[in-house]
Motif scaffolding. Sequence first.
Motif, PDB file in Angstrom:
ATOM      1  N   ILE A 148       0.840  -1.194   0.000  1.00 53.04           N
ATOM      2  CA  ILE A 148       0.000   0.000   0.000  1.00 53.04           C
ATOM      3  C   ILE A 148       0.880   1.252   0.000  1.00 53.04           C
ATOM      4  O   ILE A 148       0.642   2.218  -0.722  1.00 53.04           O
ATOM      5  N   LEU A 149       1.930   1.205   0.805  1.00 57.17           N
ATOM      6  CA  LEU A 149       2.871   2.328   0.872  1.00 57.17           C
ATOM      7  C   LEU A 149       3.508   2.567  -0.493  1.00 57.17           C
ATOM      8  O   LEU A 149       3.592   3.700  -0.974  1.00 57.17           O
ATOM      9  N   LEU A 150       3.941   1.470  -1.148  1.00 55.16           N
ATOM     10  CA  LEU A 150       4.547   1.593  -2.475  1.00 55.16           C
ATOM     11  C   LEU A 150       3.531   2.078  -3.504  1.00 55.16           C
ATOM     12  O   LEU A 150       3.857   2.853  -4.407  1.00 55.16           O
ATOM     13  N   GLY A 151       2.290   1.620  -3.359  1.00 55.61           N
ATOM     14  CA  GLY A 151       1.244   2.060  -4.277  1.00 55.61           C
ATOM     15  C   GLY A 151       1.009   3.551  -4.191  1.00 55.61           C
ATOM     16  O   GLY A 151       0.865   4.243  -5.211  1.00 55.61           O
ATOM     17  N   GLY A 152       0.967   4.064  -2.953  1.00 56.46           N
ATOM     18  CA  GLY A 152       0.799   5.497  -2.774  1.00 56.46           C
ATOM     19  C   GLY A 152       1.959   6.279  -3.351  1.00 56.46           C
ATOM     20  O   GLY A 152       1.776   7.310  -4.008  1.00 56.46           O
ATOM     21  N   LEU A 153       3.163   5.774  -3.135  1.00 53.13           N
ATOM     22  CA  LEU A 153       4.351   6.441  -3.666  1.00 53.13           C
ATOM     23  C   LEU A 153       4.346   6.410  -5.202  1.00 53.13           C
ATOM     24  O   LEU A 153       4.770   7.366  -5.862  1.00 53.13           O
ATOM     25  N   SER A 154       3.838   5.305  -5.784  1.00 54.98           N
ATOM     26  CA  SER A 154       3.784   5.193  -7.247  1.00 54.98           C
ATOM     27  C   SER A 154       2.868   6.256  -7.857  1.00 54.98           C
ATOM     28  O   SER A 154       3.110   6.728  -8.968  1.00 54.98           O
ATOM     29  N   LEU A 155       1.814   6.636  -7.126  1.00 61.54           N
ATOM     30  CA  LEU A 155       0.930   7.693  -7.631  1.00 61.54           C
ATOM     31  C   LEU A 155       1.675   9.014  -7.746  1.00 61.54           C
ATOM     32  O   LEU A 155       1.450   9.798  -8.674  1.00 61.54           O
ATOM     33  N   ILE A 156       2.564   9.254  -6.813  1.00 60.49           N
ATOM     34  CA  ILE A 156       3.397  10.466  -6.866  1.00 60.49           C
ATOM     35  C   ILE A 156       4.287  10.450  -8.104  1.00 60.49           C
ATOM     36  O   ILE A 156       4.624  11.488  -8.667  1.00 60.49           O
ATOM     37  N   LEU A 157       4.651   9.253  -8.555  1.00 61.52           N
ATOM     38  CA  LEU A 157       5.564   9.123  -9.690  1.00 61.52           C
ATOM     39  C   LEU A 157       4.829   9.063 -11.021  1.00 61.52           C
ATOM     40  O   LEU A 157       5.438   8.852 -12.066  1.00 61.52           O
ATOM     41  N   GLY A 158       3.493   9.225 -10.990  1.00 62.25           N
ATOM     42  CA  GLY A 158       2.749   9.320 -12.240  1.00 62.25           C
ATOM     43  C   GLY A 158       1.944   8.100 -12.622  1.00 62.25           C
ATOM     44  O   GLY A 158       1.408   8.036 -13.734  1.00 62.25           O
ATOM     45  N   LYS A 159       1.817   7.116 -11.705  1.00 65.17           N
ATOM     46  CA  LYS A 159       0.991   5.948 -12.013  1.00 65.17           C
ATOM     47  C   LYS A 159      -0.476   6.368 -12.076  1.00 65.17           C
ATOM     48  O   LYS A 159      -0.908   7.266 -11.367  1.00 65.17           O
ATOM     49  N   ARG A 160      -1.249   5.700 -12.926  1.00 66.93           N
ATOM     50  CA  ARG A 160      -2.661   6.032 -13.069  1.00 66.93           C
ATOM     51  C   ARG A 160      -3.431   5.680 -11.797  1.00 66.93           C
ATOM     52  O   ARG A 160      -3.172   4.671 -11.165  1.00 66.93           O
ATOM     53  N   ALA A 161      -4.370   6.553 -11.458  1.00 68.49           N
ATOM     54  CA  ALA A 161      -5.136   6.402 -10.222  1.00 68.49           C
ATOM     55  C   ALA A 161      -6.325   5.470 -10.433  1.00 68.49           C
ATOM     56  O   ALA A 161      -6.828   5.297 -11.539  1.00 68.49           O
ATOM     57  N   ASP A 162      -6.771   4.871  -9.325  1.00 68.54           N
ATOM     58  CA  ASP A 162      -7.914   3.962  -9.331  1.00 68.54           C
ATOM     59  C   ASP A 162      -8.870   4.410  -8.233  1.00 68.54           C
ATOM     60  O   ASP A 162      -8.473   4.581  -7.077  1.00 68.54           O
ATOM     61  N   LEU A 163     -10.138   4.600  -8.593  1.00 70.48           N
ATOM     62  CA  LEU A 163     -11.130   5.064  -7.622  1.00 70.48           C
ATOM     63  C   LEU A 163     -11.258   4.100  -6.445  1.00 70.48           C
ATOM     64  O   LEU A 163     -11.586   4.503  -5.333  1.00 70.48           O
TER      65      LEU A 163
END
Length: 550
Positions: free
Chosen positions: A37-52
Amino acid sequence: MLTSLSIKNYALIDNLHVNFNDGFSIITGETGAGKSILLGGLSLILGKRADLNSLKDATQKCIIEAVFNVSNYNLKSLFVEEDFDYEAQTIIRREILPSGKSRAFVNDSPVNLNSLQLLGERLIDIHSQHQTLQLTSNAFQFQVIDALANNEDELQKYKKALKSYKNLQKELKDLLDFQAEAIKEHDYNSFLLNELVEANLVEGELEILEEEYETLNNMEGIQEKLAEGYELLSEEEFGILSKLTSLKNALQKLSGFSSKYEEVFNRANSSLIEMDDVFSEINELQNHLEADPSRLGAVDSKLKVLHNLMQKHISSDVSELINIKNQLEEKVAITENLDDTILKKQEDIVLKESELNKISQVIHKKRNDVIPQLKEQLETILSSLGMPNAQFEIDAIYSDAFFTNGKDELSFLFSANKGGNFNELKKAASGGELSRIMLAIKSVLARYIQMPTIMFDEIDTGVSGEISNKMGDIMLQMSKTMQVFSITHLPQIAAKGHSHFKVYKEDINEVTQTNLIKLNHDERIVEIAQMLGGTEMSTSAIAHAKELLN
C-alpha cells in the motif's frame, strides 16, 4: 532525496505523515501489514494512473504529497522543458477525487501525468520483481554500459544528428514520391500552363473587354441615340440649349431685384453650362464612334477564350486564372529542377551519415573500453553474493545500422555455473539470481553517476545468512552517495539501516488501518528480535538483535 511523505484516505491508510533522512533506511513489517500500500501510494506520486477503488472513504478525496530535495539532481533544464516552477524543495501532490478524476501538482502548479512520470523517474527508482525483468532488456544494459563509459554527451549529439538524418531521409522520400507523381502530371500541367500563357492574361481585362464588346455589338443603336441627343440639344429654334439660353437671359433681368431671383438665375445658368458640357461630350463621342467589325470579332474571341479558361479551372475572374498560372509555373519548374533538388538532398544525407558514423565510433570505442571493467566488477560483487562462478560475456558489436543509441548490437550473456553455457540473462539466471545481478549493477552505477533515491522492494527474497549480510553491506555502501530504502524481511539487512521504519496494521473503532512509524533504538531491538525468533522473543533473540545492531 525524499524528505517526507503524507498519505490521506488511501487504501487502508487514514492519515499518515512521515519524515525521511538521507543514507540507508529500512522498512519492515509482517506480511500483509501494508508495505505494498505504501509503495502504491508512492507510485501515484511518480505518475501511475489512479484507481477510484484506492479511496478508503469513497466520499472523501485522497491526497498524497511528497517533498523532495532536488538541489543535487541537475533538474533545472527538465523543469524548464516541462514548464515546472523550480524549487530546491520540490513538492509533488496527487489528488483522487470521489468522482474518479485525478489531479497532479508540482510546486502547486497543475501538471499532466506524462510530465509527472518524466520527473518521477528522475527522483525515485523503485526496484521490484518487474524491474528485475528490465535487466534482461538491451536498452537497460546499454544504459548501464553508457553510464560507465560517460557517453551522455556523445549520445545527445548522436540522437540530435539521427533525428536530422531521419528528417532528411523523409524529405528525400517525399521528393522522390513527388517526382514520380509529378512526371505523370508534367505534360498535362505544361499543356494547361501554355494555354494560360497564350491567353496573355491581364488582371481586370475581363470587365474592360465585356464593356468594349457591348459597345461594338450595339454600335448602330448607340449612334442613333447619340444623334437624337445631339439634335435635341442643338436644334436652332426649339433645342434645349436654345431654350435654356432664353431662360437664362429672361431670369438675368430679374436677378437684380432680389436674392431669390438671383438664386433662380444661377440655377438656370448652371443647367445651361451642364447641358452645354453634355452637348460637347455627345459631339466628342460621335466623332470617335465608328463600327469596327474586325475589332468586335477579336474582342468576342478573347472573351470566349477567357470564359472557357474560367470554366475549365472553375474560376470567377481573371485574377484567379493568373494565380493558377503561377501555381502551374511553380509545379512545372519544380518538376524540371527536381533532379538538382534530389541530388542536393542526397548529398546532405551522405554528410549526415558521415557525422553519425564519427559519433557512433566514439560511442563504440568508449563502450568497449569499459566493458572489461564492468564485467570484472559485476563478477566480483556476485561472487560475494554467493555466486562465485558467475561470468559474463559482454560484446558491443559495431554494425551497419543506425540504432537509437548508436550502431552497436549488444550481446550480454551470462553463465551462473562453472563450465556452463553462456546464454541471455532471462534464460540463464533464476529470479533470485536476477535480483542479485540487479543489485550488483545498481551498486556499480552508484559509483559513476548521481542516481535518484532507490527503493529495493524485497530484493533479498530467497537469500539468507552471509549472503544477506553482504547484500546489506552493498546497500549500505550505496547509501554513502545516495538515499537508499530497503523493504526487507531479513534481520541482517534491517540492522544495517541508519533509520528503521515499521509498517503495521491496527484496528481502530473496528476499522483496520495501516500505519508507518519510525523506530527508536529500543524498538529496533524488539523488531529485529521478532524477525529472528517470532513474536515469542527469547533472551538469545534479543541478544542477537543487539549484536546485529552494534
